[in-house]
Design a protein around this motif. Structure first.
Motif, mmCIF file in Angstrom:
data_model
loop_
_atom_site.group_PDB
_atom_site.id
_atom_site.type_symbol
_atom_site.label_atom_id
_atom_site.label_comp_id
_atom_site.label_asym_id
_atom_site.label_seq_id
_atom_site.Cartn_x
_atom_site.Cartn_y
_atom_site.Cartn_z
ATOM 1 N N GLY A 1 1.106 9.117 -10.825
ATOM 2 C CA GLY A 1 1.225 7.926 -11.642
ATOM 3 C C GLY A 1 0.048 6.977 -11.467
ATOM 4 N N ARG A 2 0.091 5.891 -12.200
ATOM 5 C CA ARG A 2 -0.946 4.862 -12.107
ATOM 6 C C ARG A 2 -0.348 3.619 -11.462
ATOM 7 N NH1 ARG A 2 -3.960 4.815 -18.043
ATOM 8 N NH2 ARG A 2 -4.870 6.903 -17.911
ATOM 9 N N ALA A 3 -1.111 3.015 -10.576
ATOM 10 C CA ALA A 3 -0.646 1.803 -9.898
ATOM 11 C C ALA A 3 -1.785 0.805 -9.799
ATOM 12 C CB ALA A 3 -0.110 2.133 -8.503
ATOM 13 N N VAL A 4 -1.428 -0.460 -9.648
ATOM 14 C CA VAL A 4 -2.418 -1.519 -9.477
ATOM 15 C C VAL A 4 -1.908 -2.464 -8.399
ATOM 16 C CG1 VAL A 4 -1.414 -2.850 -11.389
ATOM 17 C CG2 VAL A 4 -3.752 -3.314 -10.649
ATOM 18 N N MET A 5 -2.790 -2.835 -7.483
ATOM 19 C CA MET A 5 -2.421 -3.756 -6.406
ATOM 20 C C MET A 5 -2.478 -5.198 -6.909
ATOM 21 S SD MET A 5 -1.531 -2.236 -3.603
ATOM 22 C CE MET A 5 -1.669 -3.596 -2.436
ATOM 23 N N THR A 6 -1.460 -5.959 -6.553
ATOM 24 C CA THR A 6 -1.384 -7.362 -6.944
ATOM 25 C C THR A 6 -1.119 -8.218 -5.714
ATOM 26 O OG1 THR A 6 0.978 -7.095 -7.432
ATOM 27 C CG2 THR A 6 -0.554 -6.842 -9.271
ATOM 28 N N ARG A 7 -1.235 -9.535 -5.894
ATOM 29 C CA ARG A 7 -1.046 -10.454 -4.775
ATOM 30 C C ARG A 7 0.401 -10.408 -4.275
ATOM 31 N NH1 ARG A 7 -2.743 -14.434 -8.331
ATOM 32 N NH2 ARG A 7 -0.971 -15.701 -7.665
ATOM 33 N N ALA A 8 0.586 -10.842 -3.030
ATOM 34 C CA ALA A 8 1.917 -10.836 -2.432
ATOM 35 C C ALA A 8 2.670 -12.138 -2.647
ATOM 36 C CB ALA A 8 1.799 -10.554 -0.930
ATOM 37 N N ASP A 9 2.017 -13.160 -3.187
ATOM 38 C CA ASP A 9 2.636 -14.484 -3.237
ATOM 39 C C ASP A 9 3.199 -14.849 -4.607
ATOM 40 O OD1 ASP A 9 0.201 -14.669 -4.520
ATOM 41 O OD2 ASP A 9 -0.390 -16.560 -3.577
ATOM 42 N N HIS A 10 3.382 -13.877 -5.499
ATOM 43 C CA HIS A 10 3.936 -14.184 -6.816
ATOM 44 C C HIS A 10 5.389 -14.622 -6.695
ATOM 45 C CE1 HIS A 10 0.531 -13.089 -9.204
ATOM 46 N NE2 HIS A 10 0.481 -11.867 -8.715
ATOM 47 N N LYS A 11 5.766 -15.625 -7.489
ATOM 48 C CA LYS A 11 7.134 -16.131 -7.450
ATOM 49 C C LYS A 11 8.073 -15.343 -8.353
ATOM 50 C CE LYS A 11 5.864 -20.873 -6.244
ATOM 51 N NZ LYS A 11 5.923 -22.304 -6.644
ATOM 52 N N SER A 12 7.524 -14.547 -9.269
ATOM 53 C CA SER A 12 8.369 -13.780 -10.181
ATOM 54 C C SER A 12 7.663 -12.496 -10.580
ATOM 55 C CB SER A 12 8.688 -14.589 -11.442
ATOM 56 O OG SER A 12 7.526 -14.697 -12.258
ATOM 57 N N GLY A 13 8.461 -11.551 -11.090
ATOM 58 C CA GLY A 13 7.898 -10.312 -11.599
ATOM 59 C C GLY A 13 6.996 -10.538 -12.794
ATOM 60 N N GLU B 1 0.817 -1.211 0.000
ATOM 61 C CA GLU B 1 0.000 0.000 0.000
ATOM 62 C C GLU B 1 0.854 1.267 0.000
ATOM 63 O OE1 GLU B 1 -3.129 0.384 -0.323
ATOM 64 O OE2 GLU B 1 -4.083 -1.549 0.127
ATOM 65 N N ARG B 2 2.054 1.198 0.621
ATOM 66 C CA ARG B 2 2.915 2.385 0.670
ATOM 67 C C ARG B 2 3.416 2.764 -0.725
ATOM 68 N NH1 ARG B 2 6.293 -0.480 5.377
ATOM 69 N NH2 ARG B 2 5.583 -2.193 4.030
ATOM 70 N N ILE B 3 3.798 1.746 -1.510
ATOM 71 C CA ILE B 3 4.244 2.011 -2.870
ATOM 72 C C ILE B 3 3.080 2.507 -3.717
ATOM 73 C CG2 ILE B 3 5.195 0.964 -4.961
ATOM 74 C CD1 ILE B 3 6.764 -0.946 -3.126
ATOM 75 N N PHE B 4 1.918 1.870 -3.554
ATOM 76 C CA PHE B 4 0.720 2.278 -4.291
ATOM 77 C C PHE B 4 0.409 3.751 -4.011
ATOM 78 C CE2 PHE B 4 -3.801 2.885 -4.929
ATOM 79 C CZ PHE B 4 -4.093 2.144 -6.062
ATOM 80 N N ALA B 5 0.438 4.145 -2.736
ATOM 81 C CA ALA B 5 0.126 5.524 -2.361
ATOM 82 C C ALA B 5 1.161 6.497 -2.907
ATOM 83 C CB ALA B 5 0.043 5.638 -0.838
ATOM 84 N N CYS B 6 2.415 6.090 -2.892
ATOM 85 C CA CYS B 6 3.487 6.938 -3.412
ATOM 86 C C CYS B 6 3.277 7.219 -4.897
ATOM 87 C CB CYS B 6 4.839 6.259 -3.180
ATOM 88 S SG CYS B 6 6.227 7.083 -3.999
ATOM 89 N N VAL B 7 2.938 6.190 -5.651
ATOM 90 C CA VAL B 7 2.739 6.354 -7.095
ATOM 91 C C VAL B 7 1.564 7.285 -7.372
ATOM 92 C CG1 VAL B 7 2.179 5.166 -9.244
ATOM 93 C CG2 VAL B 7 3.780 4.121 -7.628
ATOM 94 N N GLU B 8 0.475 7.086 -6.664
ATOM 95 C CA GLU B 8 -0.679 7.957 -6.867
ATOM 96 C C GLU B 8 -0.358 9.395 -6.479
ATOM 97 O OE1 GLU B 8 -4.325 6.373 -5.222
ATOM 98 O OE2 GLU B 8 -4.656 5.471 -7.200
ATOM 99 N N ALA B 9 0.484 9.570 -5.440
ATOM 100 C CA ALA B 9 0.828 10.912 -4.968
ATOM 101 C C ALA B 9 1.605 11.708 -6.010
ATOM 102 C CB ALA B 9 1.623 10.820 -3.666
ATOM 103 N N PHE B 10 2.461 11.041 -6.786
ATOM 104 C CA PHE B 10 3.190 11.799 -7.805
ATOM 105 C C PHE B 10 2.467 11.815 -9.156
ATOM 106 C CE2 PHE B 10 5.709 7.685 -8.219
ATOM 107 C CZ PHE B 10 5.388 7.389 -9.531
#
Length: 249
Positions: A62-74, A51-60
């Motif tokens: 930019g566009r952001a999308v929240m994704t799951r935390a359990d992904h094994k790769s980018g 959420e901190r990264i998401f909020a940072c992107v919106e603050a400047f």
């Protein structure tokens, strides 16, 4: 041809927690990456599980999308982000969230790889400048065919130059360093993220070997620009110095 950039950014890095939010020349690392992407692409999103990264992107702005935390790769994170945005882009460009100096020319090189309809996946390679760098297992090497498609990626020194002293190999073969930015046709991205890990991928710890082992073709574009990735606090200090020396970056 329509393109979109997706920038995976995690907070929980083992070597440098919170690095997307680290300050670099008065801006966060993730803002610098986003601005570099948007200097070329018509649209870009940061894909994050924090959420901190998401909020940072919106603050400047930019566009952001929240994704799951359990992904094994980018790559997996990018596929989820692509689904959530509902993008109709033909090609999705994966720009690492810790590459604040990725250059417009590099992104453009990736884009032009898809002028050829046979390109499924694109990435970048840069000629090595020293044999010491070639020997570094943290700098994967690429061997390509005559059309620019990757034959193999390895942490080992490939190819072996027979009959030549190892210290002179660079003068006898154009060793190519892999730079970890990718682009995928939309349908190919969906397919490769459904593949199980492969034996070669596990052996070398290189995700792209899974794609090769399953018959996908990766076209390699050439660049003469070195990237300055940030994996540790020491890398951030070096990036600050780099920025002072190259203020237009």
């Amino acid at each position: 041809m329509k393109y979109i950039g997706i920038i995976p950014a995690r907070y929980a890095s083992t070597r440098f927690p919170g690095k997307p939010l680290a300050m670099l020349g008065g801006k966060t690392v993730i803002q610098r990456v986003y601005e570099q992407a948007m200097s070329v692409l018509p649209e870009a999103y940061v894909a994050t599980d924090d959420e901190r990264i998401f909020a940072c992107v919106e603050a400047f702005g930019g566009r952001a999308v929240m994704t799951r935390a359990d992904h094994k790769s980018g790559t997996d994170r990018i596929e989820e982000a692509a689904e959530k945005t509902g993008t109709d882009a033909d090609v999705i460009i994966n720009i690492q969230g810790d590459e604040p100096f990725v250059q417009p020319s590099q992104i453009e090189t990736l884009m032009h790889l898809f002028d050829d309809p046979s390109t499924q996946i694109g990435t970048l390679g840069k000629p090595f400048e020293s044999i010491e760098a070639v020997r570094n297992p943290n700098s994967p090497k690429i061997v390509v065919d005559r059309r620019g498609f990757a034959l193999y990626f390895s942490r080992s020194v490939i190819p072996y130059v027979r009959g030549v002293e190892a210290g002179d190999w660079l003068a006898h073969f154009p060793f190519l360093k892999h730079l970890g930015v990718y682009a995928y046709r939309r349908e190919v991205l969906a397919e490769v993220t459904r593949l199980p890990q492969s034996a070669l991928e596990k052996a070398e710890s290189l995700e792209q070997l899974r794609w090769l082992e399953n018959g996908y073709r990766i076209r390699v574009g050439l660049t003469d620009v070195e990237t300055v990735g940030i994996d540790t606090p020491d890398d951030l200090a070096r990036a600050e110095t780099f920025l002072l020396q190259h203020p237009k970056r």
